[in-house]
Design a protein around this motif. Structure first.
Motif, PDB file in Angstrom:
ATOM      1  N   GLN A  39     113.879  37.661  30.018  1.00  0.00           N
ATOM      2  CA  GLN A  39     112.650  38.136  30.474  1.00  0.00           C
ATOM      3  C   GLN A  39     112.069  37.253  31.741  1.00  0.00           C
ATOM      4  O   GLN A  39     110.713  37.279  31.703  1.00  0.00           O
ATOM      5  CB  GLN A  39     111.646  38.384  29.216  1.00  0.00           C
ATOM      6  N   GLY A 236     117.140  44.154  24.509  1.00  0.00           N
ATOM      7  CA  GLY A 236     116.689  44.987  25.432  1.00  0.00           C
ATOM      8  C   GLY A 236     115.540  46.019  24.714  1.00  0.00           C
ATOM      9  O   GLY A 236     114.489  46.285  25.459  1.00  0.00           O
ATOM     10  N   LYS A 311     116.617  46.575  31.958  1.00  0.00           N
ATOM     11  CA  LYS A 311     116.096  47.395  30.847  1.00  0.00           C
ATOM     12  C   LYS A 311     116.755  47.406  29.590  1.00  0.00           C
ATOM     13  O   LYS A 311     116.294  47.439  28.267  1.00  0.00           O
ATOM     14  CB  LYS A 311     115.279  48.600  31.170  1.00  0.00           C
ATOM     15  N   THR A 377     111.148  43.296  33.177  1.00  0.00           N
ATOM     16  CA  THR A 377     111.547  42.971  31.668  1.00  0.00           C
ATOM     17  C   THR A 377     110.396  42.429  30.907  1.00  0.00           C
ATOM     18  O   THR A 377     110.309  42.521  29.697  1.00  0.00           O
ATOM     19  CB  THR A 377     112.843  42.534  31.398  1.00  0.00           C
TER      20      THR A 377
END
Length: 393
Positions: A39, A236, A311, A377
């Protein structure tokens, strides 16, 4: 305002400063406990060991193949300097050299002499190339100058920098294997092929420098999941829960390194006998959906393709420029696409500490950040400035 009121106001401001610092530290700790390494977004350098072409070698290559010299016309500072400058992904090309000395006498040295050009400085004055072990260079016989000639030497200087800066976000180390055709006997002077045993030796060299606790490994990410892919997809989708595995949080990954494989064709060789990368050190450049899939490259992928993979939970590396072309014209089209994407690693020949000699072109994160919250993300509320301050000491 009387003197007593002024004094009380001043004391109040003084008292607030440490409280603000404590509050910010508490926020950083909370973010570290929840934000995962897939992330964030960092800048990487392409062929990080590459120190450029010596003068006579350059002249010879220009005479023989000016297009090739144009693409090779870049150079990087030593690895610790790049890390201090903000790079957090490094790329190291490795050649197997089981007996030592295989690459100690590059052909270009004799070609330069035969062309009547002045001799360049010895590319290996300490004779490191004579010893057995994996060697670091770009193009066999023509572009072998490196800031660290052996894989172990490269890893050692990275580790030393890491120990001096223990709060850094993880350093991603991309390993590109340079080899002969798999299954073919090695040519007398060509690169050795990489077999499963060769990769065992590569893993062993990594483990000779970094301990298990100093790395993020496939076994750690897989945890209690059946496959590495299952753990990554759970990361994810945010469905990890209390199950062991998944990409680690920053709290778990600070001060560590993550090894990634650049070459997809060797994926099957590296995973042989190691399903889902059990017992291996390096994350393969895997085909998305494969049991070992955790990292993949999208060097020329569209934003939509990159974002979709990000993602799902994959780590992704993409390129922002290639072959010096963008740097010569200051073309930022590819750079801006990469910056807007969910790719966690943006690789360039020109990080912000090493701008292009022609146009000043460089690739960096906004506001000089070393790392930032991933634009695709990262969760809402992620704070860039808490990821890594300008000084990581």
């Amino acid at each position: 305002m009387d003197e007593m009121t002024k004094l009380l106001a001043t004391l109040s401001l003084i008292a607030m400063v440490p409280l603000c610092g404590v509050a910010q530290q508490a926020t950083a700790v909370r973010q570290d406990r929840t934000l995962r390494i897939n992330q964030i977004q960092v800048i990487g350098s392409h062929n990080s060991y590459h120190t450029g072409i010596a003068p006579s070698e350059r002249k010879f290559i220009e005479q023989q193949n000016p297009k090739a010299m144009r693409a090779l016309d870049y150079a990087h500072a030593p690895l610790p300097d790049q890390l201090t400058g903000g790079v957090r992904q490094l790329e190291i090309d490795v050649y197997a050299d089981t007996k030592g000395g295989r690459y100690a006498h590059p052909a270009i040295v004799d070609k330069v002499a035969a062309a009547g050009l002045p001799a360049d400085p010895d590319f290996d004055p300490n004779h490191e190339m004579d010893k057995p072990g994996f060697k670091v260079m770009h193009v066999l016989d023509f572009d072998q100058r490196s800031s660290c000639h052996t894989f172990v030497a490269c890893l050692t200087v990275i580790k030393e920098w890491s120990k001096q800066h223990p709060r850094h976000v993880p350093i991603f180390i991309l390993v590109e294997t340079k080899q002969g055709r798999p299954g073919a006997p090695p040519a007398a002077h060509g690169p050795e092929p990489f077999t499963s045993a060769t990769f065992d030796a590569l893993d062993a060299e990594i483990r000779s420098v970094f301990t298990e606790k100093e790395m993020v490994t496939p076994d750690q990410v897989r945890g209690s999941y059946d496959t590495l892919l299952d753990a990554v997809l759970a990361s994810g989708s945010g469905t990890l829960g209390k199950k062991a595995g998944g990409w680690p949080t920053l709290a778990e990954a600070r001060g560590k390194v993550v090894f990634l494989m650049d070459q997809r064709p060797v994926e099957a060789v590296y995973t042989e006998g190691h399903p889902s990368l059990r017992g291996r050190v390096i994350f393969t450049n895997a085909t998305p959906g494969a049991p070992d899939a955790a990292f993949t490259e999208e060097n020329s992928g569209t934003k939509a393709e990159i974002d979709a993979l990000a993602k799902q939970g994959y780590l992704i590396r993409t390129r922002t420029d290639d072959g010096t072309e963008e740097a010569r014209t200051n073309d930022r089209t590819r750079t801006e696409l990469a910056l807007s994407s969910g790719a966690q690693m943006l690789s360039t020949d020109y990080p912000s500490s090493e701008p292009s000699q022609w146009t000043g072109f460089f690739v960096g994160l906004p506001h000089g950040l070393v790392a930032r919250c991933n634009p695709v993300t990262a969760p809402a509320g992620c704070v860039d400035s808490l990821l890594e301050p300008s000084s990581t000491k």
